[in-house]
Design an enzyme around this catalytic site. Structure first.
Site, PDB file in Angstrom:
ATOM      1  N   ASP A   1     -84.901 -55.282  76.449  1.00  0.00           N
ATOM      2  CA  ASP A   1     -86.091 -54.437  76.335  1.00  0.00           C
ATOM      3  C   ASP A   1     -87.267 -55.030  77.100  1.00  0.00           C
ATOM      4  O   ASP A   1     -88.040 -54.312  77.750  1.00  0.00           O
ATOM      5  CB  ASP A   1     -86.478 -54.253  74.861  1.00  0.00           C
ATOM      6  CG  ASP A   1     -85.681 -53.146  74.192  1.00  0.00           C
ATOM      7  OD1 ASP A   1     -85.042 -52.338  74.909  1.00  0.00           O
ATOM      8  OD2 ASP A   1     -85.666 -53.085  72.941  1.00  0.00           O
TER       9      ASP A   1
ATOM     10  N   ARG B   1     -69.645 -52.735  70.647  1.00  0.00           N
ATOM     11  CA  ARG B   1     -68.876 -52.978  69.433  1.00  0.00           C
ATOM     12  C   ARG B   1     -67.992 -51.774  69.142  1.00  0.00           C
ATOM     13  O   ARG B   1     -68.468 -50.637  69.150  1.00  0.00           O
ATOM     14  CB  ARG B   1     -69.857 -53.172  68.278  1.00  0.00           C
ATOM     15  CG  ARG B   1     -69.537 -54.323  67.408  1.00  0.00           C
ATOM     16  CD  ARG B   1     -70.715 -54.599  66.482  1.00  0.00           C
ATOM     17  NE  ARG B   1     -71.361 -55.832  66.846  1.00  0.00           N
ATOM     18  CZ  ARG B   1     -70.871 -57.030  66.578  1.00  0.00           C
ATOM     19  NH1 ARG B   1     -69.738 -57.163  65.949  1.00  0.00           N
ATOM     20  NH2 ARG B   1     -71.516 -58.114  66.931  1.00  0.00           N
TER      21      ARG B   1
ATOM     22  N   THR C   1     -63.172 -51.390  64.463  1.00  0.00           N
ATOM     23  CA  THR C   1     -62.883 -52.815  64.210  1.00  0.00           C
ATOM     24  C   THR C   1     -64.154 -53.678  64.193  1.00  0.00           C
ATOM     25  O   THR C   1     -64.109 -54.821  63.732  1.00  0.00           O
ATOM     26  CB  THR C   1     -61.960 -53.377  65.306  1.00  0.00           C
ATOM     27  OG1 THR C   1     -62.684 -53.343  66.552  1.00  0.00           O
ATOM     28  CG2 THR C   1     -60.680 -52.560  65.447  1.00  0.00           C
TER      29      THR C   1
ATOM     30  N   ASP D   1     -86.105 -58.961  72.022  1.00  0.00           N
ATOM     31  CA  ASP D   1     -84.977 -58.327  72.710  1.00  0.00           C
ATOM     32  C   ASP D   1     -85.148 -58.512  74.218  1.00  0.00           C
ATOM     33  O   ASP D   1     -86.038 -57.903  74.831  1.00  0.00           O
ATOM     34  CB  ASP D   1     -84.915 -56.837  72.350  1.00  0.00           C
ATOM     35  CG  ASP D   1     -83.659 -56.179  72.908  1.00  0.00           C
ATOM     36  OD1 ASP D   1     -83.406 -56.278  74.131  1.00  0.00           O
ATOM     37  OD2 ASP D   1     -82.914 -55.584  72.115  1.00  0.00           O
TER      38      ASP D   1
HETATM   39  N1  URA Z   1     -80.315 -60.435  71.970  1.00  0.00           N
HETATM   40  C1  URA Z   1     -81.630 -60.475  72.279  1.00  0.00           C
HETATM   41  O1  URA Z   1     -82.060 -59.869  73.244  1.00  0.00           O
HETATM   42  N2  URA Z   1     -82.450 -61.221  71.503  1.00  0.00           N
HETATM   43  C2  URA Z   1     -82.012 -61.906  70.431  1.00  0.00           C
HETATM   44  O2  URA Z   1     -82.816 -62.566  69.753  1.00  0.00           O
HETATM   45  C3  URA Z   1     -80.639 -61.851  70.122  1.00  0.00           C
HETATM   46  C4  URA Z   1     -79.809 -61.109  70.906  1.00  0.00           C
END
Ligand code: URA
Length: 213
Positions: A207, A108, A112, A204
């Site tokens: 992760d 990001r 902006t 995630d």
């Molecule tokens: N990215 C991820 O790894 N998990 C989510 O729930 C949303 C975006």
């Protein structure tokens, strides 16, 4: 396979649903998670390539001549969105070993807040290839849309997006942003939460693939 609309395909084979349930479980180990992402990607790319063109070819078997079908040889590329998309690449290459791999990192912009590419390394002839963009999670759709815009600027015509879990918000944004792209997903979840995580989702994905939880 369940064609929900002309451009959204739900890959809901029983094996896919079973593996996705294990993937969602917070107690699934990182090693098992990585293996499941690979297997699900293989199921998904099988469906995403079901419209590839074929041509007849004559093959001499040990018994007789046979007229068989082979792929017309359209060139393909898989483009993982870093970092979680990397987990899907091997599953795609298991089915399409000749595919080239382009890497795309999105972040990001501080000012902006729009996603843009911070790293890009594409095959030289990417504009002539059919491209599969892979990222396990389609949440807001921001980085996926930016990836597609980047590939369109390079001249890529045929783009399919493969995710494992999609949020309705991300699907709507993706379809509105690009009039041609087709989306393959193994699940459509309920919504996004205030942190833009998919609910119920699986946490995630990056992760969990790389064990950085
Ligand atoms: N990215 C991820 O790894 N998990 C989510 O729930 C949303 C975006």
């Amino acid at each position: 396979m369940n064609q929900l609309s002309e451009r959204v395909i739900l890959v809901d084979h029983p094996m896919v649903q079973h593996k996705l349930s294990i993937l969602r479980d917070k107690n699934t180990s990182s090693g098992q998670f990585r293996q499941l992402v690979r297997e699900l990607s293989l199921f998904e790319v099988y469906e995403a390539t079901s419209d590839l063109a074929l041509e007849p070819v004559h093959v001499e078997t040990p018994v007789a001549m046979a007229t068989c079908m082979q792929l017309t040889g359209r060139k393909m590329a898989v483009v993982p969105i870093l970092r979680a998309g990397l987990g899907m690449v091997d599953g795609v290459l298991d089915l399409i070993p000749a595919a080239r791999v382009g890497h795309l990192g999105m972040e990001r912009d501080h000012d902006t807040h729009e996603p843009h590419e911070y790293y890009a390394k594409m095959p030289r002839d990417i504009a002539e290839r059919d491209v599969l963009v892979v990222d396990p999670m389609l949440a807001t759709g921001g980085s996926c849309i930016a990836a597609i815009e980047y590939l369109r600027r390079l001249g890529v015509k045929n783009i399919k997006v493969m995710v494992l879990v999609a949020a309705p918000e991300g699907i709507d944004a993706l379809l509105a942003a690009d009039g041609d792209v087709r989306l393959y997903t193994c699940a459509i979840d309920e919504c996004l939460n205030e942190d833009a995580y998919i609910v119920p989702g699986l946490g995630d994905a990056g992760d969990r693939i790389f064990g950085t939880v």
